[in-house]
Design a protein around this motif. Sequence first.
Motif, short mmCIF file in Angstrom:
data_model
loop_
_atom_site.label_atom_id
_atom_site.label_comp_id
_atom_site.label_asym_id
_atom_site.label_seq_id
_atom_site.Cartn_x
_atom_site.Cartn_y
_atom_site.Cartn_z
N MET A 1 -55.49 24.51 -52.69
CA MET A 1 -56.62 24.05 -52.98
C MET A 1 -57.34 25.31 -53.36
SD MET A 1 -55.27 22.27 -50.37
CE MET A 1 -55.18 21.02 -49.58
N CYS B 1 -49.50 21.92 -52.30
CA CYS B 1 -50.76 21.67 -52.70
C CYS B 1 -51.48 22.69 -52.57
CB CYS B 1 -51.37 20.29 -52.30
SG CYS B 1 -53.15 20.00 -52.97
N HIS C 1 -54.27 11.72 -59.22
CA HIS C 1 -54.86 11.71 -58.02
C HIS C 1 -55.55 13.06 -57.79
CE1 HIS C 1 -54.86 11.37 -53.54
NE2 HIS C 1 -54.56 12.79 -53.33
N TYR C 2 -55.15 14.10 -58.19
CA TYR C 2 -55.81 15.67 -57.93
C TYR C 2 -56.90 15.71 -59.14
CZ TYR C 2 -52.01 15.99 -54.44
OH TYR C 2 -51.22 15.99 -53.44
N GLN D 1 -50.83 18.51 -61.97
CA GLN D 1 -51.65 17.59 -61.20
C GLN D 1 -51.20 16.27 -61.77
OE1 GLN D 1 -55.93 18.34 -62.41
NE2 GLN D 1 -56.26 19.44 -60.53
N VAL E 1 -57.81 26.27 -61.40
CA VAL E 1 -56.80 25.20 -61.47
C VAL E 1 -56.67 24.97 -63.06
CG1 VAL E 1 -56.85 22.63 -61.65
CG2 VAL E 1 -57.45 23.82 -59.43
N ALA F 1 -57.97 21.14 -56.54
CA ALA F 1 -56.48 21.35 -55.95
C ALA F 1 -55.36 21.10 -57.10
CB ALA F 1 -56.36 20.27 -54.85
N ILE F 2 -54.35 21.85 -56.94
CA ILE F 2 -53.24 21.99 -57.95
C ILE F 2 -52.02 21.76 -57.19
CG2 ILE F 2 -53.14 24.39 -58.02
CD1 ILE F 2 -52.93 23.77 -61.03
N LEU F 3 -51.03 21.25 -57.71
CA LEU F 3 -49.49 21.23 -57.24
C LEU F 3 -48.98 22.37 -57.79
CD1 LEU F 3 -49.00 17.23 -57.80
CD2 LEU F 3 -49.11 18.49 -55.48
N GLY G 1 -47.27 18.84 -50.85
CA GLY G 1 -47.91 17.96 -51.96
C GLY G 1 -47.06 16.55 -51.65
N ARG G 2 -47.85 15.40 -52.43
CA ARG G 2 -47.50 14.12 -52.06
C ARG G 2 -46.27 13.96 -52.92
NH1 ARG G 2 -52.23 10.25 -51.99
NH2 ARG G 2 -51.15 9.38 -53.66
N TRP H 1 -60.63 17.60 -58.92
CA TRP H 1 -60.62 18.14 -57.74
C TRP H 1 -60.13 19.48 -57.44
CZ3 TRP H 1 -63.30 15.81 -53.91
CH2 TRP H 1 -63.27 14.39 -53.88
#
Length: 113
Positions: free
Chosen positions: A49, A47, A71-72, A68, A55, A77-79, A40-41, A75
């Motif tokens: 996908m 992260c 940024h996500y 999230q 999600v 994708a989930i943290l 993850g960032r 999309w």
Amino acid sequence: MSLDWDGVVAFALSLPGTELSTSYGKPAVKTNGRAFVAPGREAGSFCLMIDLDTVEMLMETDPDTYWQTPHYAGWPAILVRYDSADPERVRAMITQAHGWNAARPKPRPRRKP
């Protein structure tokens, strides 16, 4: 599986047809040419996908683990927080993300400028 980056990668790589690769210059685990696990960032999370319906469901049912940033948003994708109270569910979601990405069409090759 320990819930840290190395444990997540080891579990993801135990799934069929996976490889350690990169995505956006960072390490990632891919299947079918598609990343499904990446760092993850944000500190303390990785992260995942996965499809948008999942999600949404994960954020509603366990917002302490699945979240999230803007940024996500929007999309697939989930943290996922490493300190989840339910590591078995995290493992199940990694497996589900693997299956979803394995079933998707292979990505088109990127054109080099």
